[in-house]
Design an enzyme around this catalytic site. Structure first.
Site, PDB file in Angstrom:
ATOM      1  N   TYR A 168       7.515  -9.814   6.438  1.00 19.82           N
ATOM      2  CA  TYR A 168       7.442  -8.253   6.765  1.00 19.82           C
ATOM      3  C   TYR A 168       8.260  -8.046   7.986  1.00 19.82           C
ATOM      4  CZ  TYR A 168       4.062  -7.295   2.862  1.00 19.82           C
ATOM      5  OH  TYR A 168       3.529  -7.287   1.481  1.00 19.82           O
ATOM      6  N   ASP A 199       0.837  -1.241  -0.151  1.00 21.29           N
ATOM      7  CA  ASP A 199      -0.063  -0.147  -0.051  1.00 21.29           C
ATOM      8  C   ASP A 199       0.790   1.277   0.000  1.00 21.29           C
ATOM      9  OD1 ASP A 199      -2.290  -1.450   0.062  1.00 21.29           O
ATOM     10  OD2 ASP A 199      -2.411  -1.383   2.165  1.00 21.29           O
TER      11      ASP A 199
END
Length: 253
Positions: A108, A50
């Site tokens: 992540y 994003d």
């Protein structure tokens, strides 16, 4: 020939990784650089990030002419590329390789900074007061395993299934860092949260971070988080800021 690009980027400069109408995404910037050297096939990426989210090792594929020498191709792409993106490696892949569907896991990192706020770090860390690492890890441990993560994703993302399997979810702290004004600090300056899973829903990592941080703020909140989690409800629906999140690695078969 079919090639894969491995690259990193500063997500604060882009609207996200995936091409979007009337906005500059990471893929748009790379496609523009490729067009400059006569390659017009748009890239296909392995993981979507994003707006504001960074990547250390994103993977994308495309086809190019067999005449390209890979080191020269890397140099030419970087020459025309935004300074906020860097191609780290290029390698030939089999025609059957797909950057998304051939992936078996993604990893992540979320970076939290406990030091003094700085405008020079604001795009890269989440400024947050010092926290209880034990409570944080107790909360993060609930995310591990194959589960329905419907409470932890952005509604309207069009996912066919909200079931994902998380292999790792834990936090650790760093006490010595050059981020602060002092080289050595007796208190932790950074908390790093690590996630590894077979895949993630949109905004899932940021929502898990936000819920774990709120749970770690007190024993009462931790108990409430556990109670709500067992009922498939989040402690908060507001995701953690995107600037602290990094795509670390995409794993393939």
């Amino acid at each position: 020939m079919k090639i894969a690009l491995k690259y990193s980027y500063n997500g604060s400069k882009f609207s996200g990784s995936q091409t979007q109408p009337n906005m500059l995404a990471v893929e748009d910037a790379i496609n523009q650089a490729l067009n400059h050297i006569g390659i017009y096939e748009p890239i296909l990426s392995g993981s979507r990030t994003d707006k504001g989210v960074h990547a250390l090792n994103q993977i994308s594929t495309l086809h190019c002419g067999d005449f390209w020498e890979l080191d020269r191709l890397k140099s030419q792409i970087n020459r025309h590329l935004s300074p906020y993106i860097s191609i780290k490696d290029i390698f030939i892949v089999d025609e059957s390789f797909h950057p998304r569907f051939s992936a078996v896991a993604r990893e992540y990192r979320y970076i939290i900074y406990h030091g003094e706020k700085s405008p020079f770090l604001s795009d890269f860390v989440y400024f947050y007061p010092n926290l209880d690492l034990k409570r944080l890890n107790l909360a993060l441990n609930y995310f591990i395993g194959k589960q329905d993560f419907k409470p932890f994703y952005k509604v309207g993302s069009g996912e066919k299934s909200t079931i994902r399997e998380i292999y790792k979810a834990y936090a650790y702290q760093i006490s010595k860092t050059t981020f602060g004004l002092k080289r050595y600090n007796s208190k932790p300056n950074l908390t790093i949260i690590k996630f590894k899973a077979n895949g993630f829903l949109r905004a899932q990592v940021r929502l898990m971070v936000a819920n774990a941080l709120k749970a770690a703020s007190s024993d009462e909140n931790l108990c409430e988080f556990i109670k709500l989690y067992r009922s498939q409800k989040p402690l908060t629906k507001i995701p953690a800021p995107s600037n602290g999140l990094y795509l670390k690695k995409v794993f393939f078969k």
